[in-house]
Design a protein around this motif. Sequence first.
Motif, PDB file in Angstrom:
ATOM      1  N   ALA A  65       1.996   3.509 -37.744  1.00  0.00           N
ATOM      2  CA  ALA A  65       0.964   3.753 -38.747  1.00  0.00           C
ATOM      3  C   ALA A  65       0.700   2.498 -39.576  1.00  0.00           C
ATOM      4  N   GLN A  66       1.781   1.805 -39.935  1.00  0.00           N
ATOM      5  CA  GLN A  66       1.620   0.560 -40.687  1.00  0.00           C
ATOM      6  C   GLN A  66       0.961  -0.513 -39.839  1.00  0.00           C
ATOM      7  N   TRP A  67       1.364  -0.603 -38.567  1.00  0.00           N
ATOM      8  CA  TRP A  67       0.724  -1.536 -37.641  1.00  0.00           C
ATOM      9  C   TRP A  67      -0.771  -1.293 -37.583  1.00  0.00           C
ATOM     10  N   LEU A  68      -1.127  -0.024 -37.354  1.00  0.00           N
ATOM     11  CA  LEU A  68      -2.531   0.320 -37.154  1.00  0.00           C
ATOM     12  C   LEU A  68      -3.344   0.073 -38.411  1.00  0.00           C
ATOM     13  N   GLY A  69      -2.786   0.410 -39.569  1.00  0.00           N
ATOM     14  CA  GLY A  69      -3.500   0.161 -40.810  1.00  0.00           C
ATOM     15  C   GLY A  69      -3.745  -1.312 -41.050  1.00  0.00           C
ATOM     16  N   ASP A  70      -2.734  -2.142 -40.749  1.00  0.00           N
ATOM     17  CA  ASP A  70      -2.907  -3.589 -40.902  1.00  0.00           C
ATOM     18  C   ASP A  70      -3.909  -4.141 -39.886  1.00  0.00           C
ATOM     19  N   GLY A  71      -3.878  -3.602 -38.672  1.00  0.00           N
ATOM     20  CA  GLY A  71      -4.824  -4.054 -37.653  1.00  0.00           C
ATOM     21  C   GLY A  71      -6.259  -3.700 -38.000  1.00  0.00           C
ATOM     22  N   LEU A  72      -6.451  -2.523 -38.545  1.00  0.00           N
ATOM     23  CA  LEU A  72      -7.791  -2.122 -38.971  1.00  0.00           C
ATOM     24  C   LEU A  72      -8.248  -2.896 -40.196  1.00  0.00           C
ATOM     25  N   GLY A  73      -7.303  -3.290 -41.028  1.00  0.00           N
ATOM     26  CA  GLY A  73      -7.665  -3.980 -42.259  1.00  0.00           C
ATOM     27  C   GLY A  73      -8.256  -3.054 -43.304  1.00  0.00           C
ATOM     28  N   VAL A  74      -7.812  -1.785 -43.318  1.00  0.00           N
ATOM     29  CA  VAL A  74      -8.397  -0.793 -44.214  1.00  0.00           C
ATOM     30  C   VAL A  74      -7.651  -0.780 -45.544  1.00  0.00           C
ATOM     31  N   SER A  75      -8.156   0.017 -46.466  1.00  0.00           N
ATOM     32  CA  SER A  75      -7.577   0.116 -47.796  1.00  0.00           C
ATOM     33  C   SER A  75      -6.293   0.940 -47.764  1.00  0.00           C
ATOM     34  N   GLN A  76      -5.591   0.964 -48.901  1.00  0.00           N
ATOM     35  CA  GLN A  76      -4.346   1.710 -48.981  1.00  0.00           C
ATOM     36  C   GLN A  76      -4.579   3.213 -48.841  1.00  0.00           C
ATOM     37  N   ALA A  77      -5.699   3.693 -49.371  1.00  0.00           N
ATOM     38  CA  ALA A  77      -6.002   5.128 -49.239  1.00  0.00           C
ATOM     39  C   ALA A  77      -6.204   5.510 -47.777  1.00  0.00           C
ATOM     40  N   ALA A  78      -6.915   4.664 -47.045  1.00  0.00           N
ATOM     41  CA  ALA A  78      -7.120   4.942 -45.622  1.00  0.00           C
ATOM     42  C   ALA A  78      -5.813   4.830 -44.851  1.00  0.00           C
ATOM     43  N   LYS A  79      -4.955   3.862 -45.221  1.00  0.00           N
ATOM     44  CA  LYS A  79      -3.650   3.755 -44.564  1.00  0.00           C
ATOM     45  C   LYS A  79      -2.832   5.022 -44.769  1.00  0.00           C
ATOM     46  N   GLY A  80      -2.934   5.622 -45.952  1.00  0.00           N
ATOM     47  CA  GLY A  80      -2.212   6.861 -46.201  1.00  0.00           C
ATOM     48  C   GLY A  80      -2.646   7.976 -45.271  1.00  0.00           C
ATOM     49  N   GLU A  81      -3.944   8.068 -44.997  1.00  0.00           N
ATOM     50  CA  GLU A  81      -4.441   9.088 -44.063  1.00  0.00           C
ATOM     51  C   GLU A  81      -3.970   8.805 -42.647  1.00  0.00           C
ATOM     52  N   ILE A  82      -3.890   7.528 -42.271  1.00  0.00           N
ATOM     53  CA  ILE A  82      -3.416   7.183 -40.931  1.00  0.00           C
ATOM     54  C   ILE A  82      -1.933   7.523 -40.779  1.00  0.00           C
ATOM     55  N   LEU A 202     -13.047  -9.888 -32.566  1.00  0.00           N
ATOM     56  CA  LEU A 202     -12.029  -9.060 -33.200  1.00  0.00           C
ATOM     57  C   LEU A 202     -11.932  -9.341 -34.697  1.00  0.00           C
ATOM     58  N   LEU A 203     -12.096 -10.597 -35.089  1.00  0.00           N
ATOM     59  CA  LEU A 203     -12.102 -10.918 -36.515  1.00  0.00           C
ATOM     60  C   LEU A 203     -13.305 -10.281 -37.211  1.00  0.00           C
ATOM     61  N   GLY A 204     -14.459 -10.335 -36.560  1.00  0.00           N
ATOM     62  CA  GLY A 204     -15.630  -9.675 -37.123  1.00  0.00           C
ATOM     63  C   GLY A 204     -15.457  -8.171 -37.203  1.00  0.00           C
ATOM     64  N   LEU A 205     -14.797  -7.594 -36.200  1.00  0.00           N
ATOM     65  CA  LEU A 205     -14.542  -6.152 -36.220  1.00  0.00           C
ATOM     66  C   LEU A 205     -13.583  -5.780 -37.348  1.00  0.00           C
ATOM     67  N   ARG A 206     -12.661  -6.666 -37.665  1.00  0.00           N
ATOM     68  CA  ARG A 206     -11.742  -6.399 -38.779  1.00  0.00           C
ATOM     69  C   ARG A 206     -12.500  -6.331 -40.099  1.00  0.00           C
ATOM     70  N   VAL A 207     -13.434  -7.241 -40.292  1.00  0.00           N
ATOM     71  CA  VAL A 207     -14.262  -7.207 -41.503  1.00  0.00           C
ATOM     72  C   VAL A 207     -15.111  -5.941 -41.528  1.00  0.00           C
ATOM     73  N   PHE A 208     -15.689  -5.604 -40.368  1.00  0.00           N
ATOM     74  CA  PHE A 208     -16.496  -4.384 -40.280  1.00  0.00           C
ATOM     75  C   PHE A 208     -15.661  -3.145 -40.580  1.00  0.00           C
ATOM     76  N   SER A 209     -14.422  -3.127 -40.094  1.00  0.00           N
ATOM     77  CA  SER A 209     -13.541  -1.991 -40.351  1.00  0.00           C
ATOM     78  C   SER A 209     -13.264  -1.829 -41.842  1.00  0.00           C
ATOM     79  N   ARG A 210     -13.074  -2.957 -42.509  1.00  0.00           N
ATOM     80  CA  ARG A 210     -12.797  -2.908 -43.942  1.00  0.00           C
ATOM     81  C   ARG A 210     -13.981  -2.339 -44.716  1.00  0.00           C
ATOM     82  N   LEU A 211     -15.191  -2.683 -44.277  1.00  0.00           N
ATOM     83  CA  LEU A 211     -16.387  -2.267 -45.002  1.00  0.00           C
ATOM     84  C   LEU A 211     -16.875  -0.883 -44.602  1.00  0.00           C
TER      85      LEU A 211
END
Length: 279
Positions: A65-82, A202-211
């Motif tokens: 879950a921590q791996w995936l949250g870091d890979g997505l580059g999402v917020s802490q709230a989204a990491k909690g759901e993951i 993949l770097l662009g997708l990380r930014v897109f994931s964050r937004l």
Amino acid sequence: MLVTSPFGRIRSAIRRARAGRRWAHVRELDLWPRALGFAALGFLTLVPLLIVVSAADARGGQGFAQWLGDGLGVSQAAKGEIERLFALPGQVLRTTTALGLALLAVFGLSFGTVMQSGYERVWDLPPARWWARWRHALWLAVLVGVLYLLAITSPWHRSPARGLIAVAIGTLFFWWSQRLLLGGRVAWTALLPGAVATMLGLLGLRVFSRLVFSPLIASNAVTYGPFGTVLILQTWLVAIGVVVFGGPLAGRLLHDELLRRRRRRSPARDSGPAAEPGR
């Protein structure tokens, strides 16, 4: 009234022909179906294998879950759901059997088959011989190792230097992956643009994931529960598939264009050996 010279019409026709050839490459690759197959296979085979591998992380974190949250580059709230979707590392290690791990490894080999097929379609190559399947096992082992190495490195906001190292490792991996799965049938120099394009995607997708994906995970978790989070993760895997296959295709088109311009600038060099009889 705009008057177009014959030379201009010829140049326009050449551009349309090149655009047609580029679109033919995209159409023949079947990018969208391959991305869907990549996402489905990744969720069924690669994700369970990575859950087990991540559980062996000695740092005692949240595991996959921590791996995936870091890979997505999402917020802490989204990491909690993951994190609600996956078991903790201790539970994973207690419930994993040797037979289950072996089955995951066997099924994970099909991932290499999908990647090889996509690369061969990009470069218009025939399928490799059946005895070359050992490359899939080697590729899967290196993939798991690279993902583990990238997961234990610090994120960009904590250590930009390690982030640059992670980008370099990812580029080298995609460069090597094409060379390995294609059986050395394409030169290293021709494969480098595809590796760079894949990593940039993949770097662009990380930014897109964050937004985009980060707020969607939080909102869908409220509306649909855990299924909403799974839906966003599956969509993210589809986007990964588009980048993984679209990057090499962009590199192939760029390589062909650079090669065409090089030949146009030095026609004498290309025809030199033929113009020297007796050699």
